[in-house]
Enzyme design. Structure first.
Site, short mmCIF file in Angstrom:
data_model
loop_
_atom_site.label_atom_id
_atom_site.label_comp_id
_atom_site.label_asym_id
_atom_site.label_seq_id
_atom_site.Cartn_x
_atom_site.Cartn_y
_atom_site.Cartn_z
CG ASP A 41 -2.20 0.81 1.03
OD1 ASP A 41 -2.11 1.99 0.59
OD2 ASP A 41 -3.28 0.28 1.29
CB VAL A 56 3.25 -8.85 8.52
CG1 VAL A 56 2.80 -7.73 7.58
CG2 VAL A 56 2.05 -9.55 9.14
CG ASN A 85 -8.57 -4.35 -2.09
OD1 ASN A 85 -9.79 -4.34 -2.30
ND2 ASN A 85 -7.99 -3.52 -1.24
CE1 TYR A 149 -13.33 2.65 -8.20
CE2 TYR A 149 -15.58 2.09 -8.82
CZ TYR A 149 -14.49 1.91 -8.00
OH TYR A 149 -14.53 1.00 -6.97
CE LYS A 153 -12.37 -0.83 -9.04
NZ LYS A 153 -11.34 -1.62 -8.32
CB THR A 184 -14.11 1.67 2.07
OG1 THR A 184 -14.29 2.19 0.74
CG2 THR A 184 -14.64 0.24 2.14
#
Length: 252
Positions: A41, A56, A85, A149, A153, A184
């Site tokens: 990220d 991790v 994601n 967007y 997608k 979110t």
């Protein structure tokens, strides 16, 4: 917390893991026995805030940076699962949209998914694995004002099907999730959303927005993560090339 250990001993990559659906996936994978998570990220603070009971590795940077993937790919050897994601919101009417805004959204939401899948499928080639790409119901149902967007997608949904065909001979399953509204932080990129929050608060804004969904609510990140992990897990072993619509009926 779940006591299902269907990812015990597995290694998984999650992009966009610093918040929202990605963070929920990382937590669920750790809770379900994953041995190692590689979390990517641009949000370094978000990754640092995750408290996960497994090994991790944090990778800070953009999924659209090919150099990042060239550096990371050798460390993906033995990868079992991948969740592509990472994404950003994008708004604007087609006739008024700046090309720079179009490219910004495509850079992350399409190019970034391609780079994620390319590296992931190379890493899984010898022993197989599974991947899930985060698409959107707006890639199926056209919504005015979010052209870049929705187009990105729609493209990653089709990329899912192509990757599934190409991955099948190597026992690599590739599926996608197409959520509707999910509560979110991605909404924060919309000026209309910000104005509504200032006027009536975030909770009331989300409630108003979700009124167009037959179930009358937005999903939580955890609900979508559960859908993703089903397709990713051995329970979904006969699924590949599938785009699961999880939208509370929005596309009906």
């Amino acid at each position: 917390m779940t006591d299902i250990q269907d990812f015990k001993g597995r290694t998984a990559l999650v992009t966009g893991a610093g918040s929202g659906i990605g963070a929920a996936c990382a937590k669920a994978l750790a809770a379900r026995g994953a041995a190692k998570l590689i979390l990517l990220d641009v949000n370094e603070a978000g990754l640092a805030a995750l408290d996960l009971d497994c090994e991790v590795e944090h990778v800070i940077g953009s999924v659209a940076n090919e150099a990042l993937w060239n550096d990371l790919e050798p460390r993906l050897t033995g990868l079992d699962h991948s969740i592509a994601n990472a994404g950003v919101g994008g708004h604007g009417q087609v006739a008024a949209l700046d090309f720079a805004e179009w490219r910004r959204v495509m850079d992350i939401n399409l190019d970034g998914v391609f780079l994620t899948m390319r590296a992931s499928m190379r890493a899984m080639k010898d022993k197989g694995g599974s991947a899930v790409i985060t698409s959107s119901s707006t890639g199926l149902k056209p919504i005015a004002g979010i052209g870049p967007y929705g187009v990105a997608k729609a493209a990653v949904s089709h990329l899912t099907r192509i990757a599934a065909l190409e991955g099948a001979p190597n026992n690599i399953r590739v599926n996608a999730i197409a959520p509707g509204g999910v509560d979110t932080a991605i909404w924060e990129s919309s000026d209309d959303f910000k104005r509504s929050v200032e006027a009536q608060g975030r909770e009331a804004t989300i409630k108003t927005m979700s009124s167009t969904t037959p179930l009358g609510r937005f999903a939580s990140s955890e609900e979508i993560a559960d859908n993703i992990l089903y397709m990713l897990s051995d329970a979904g072993s006969n699924l590949t090339g599938h785009v699961m619509v999880s939208d509370g009926g929005f596309t009906l």
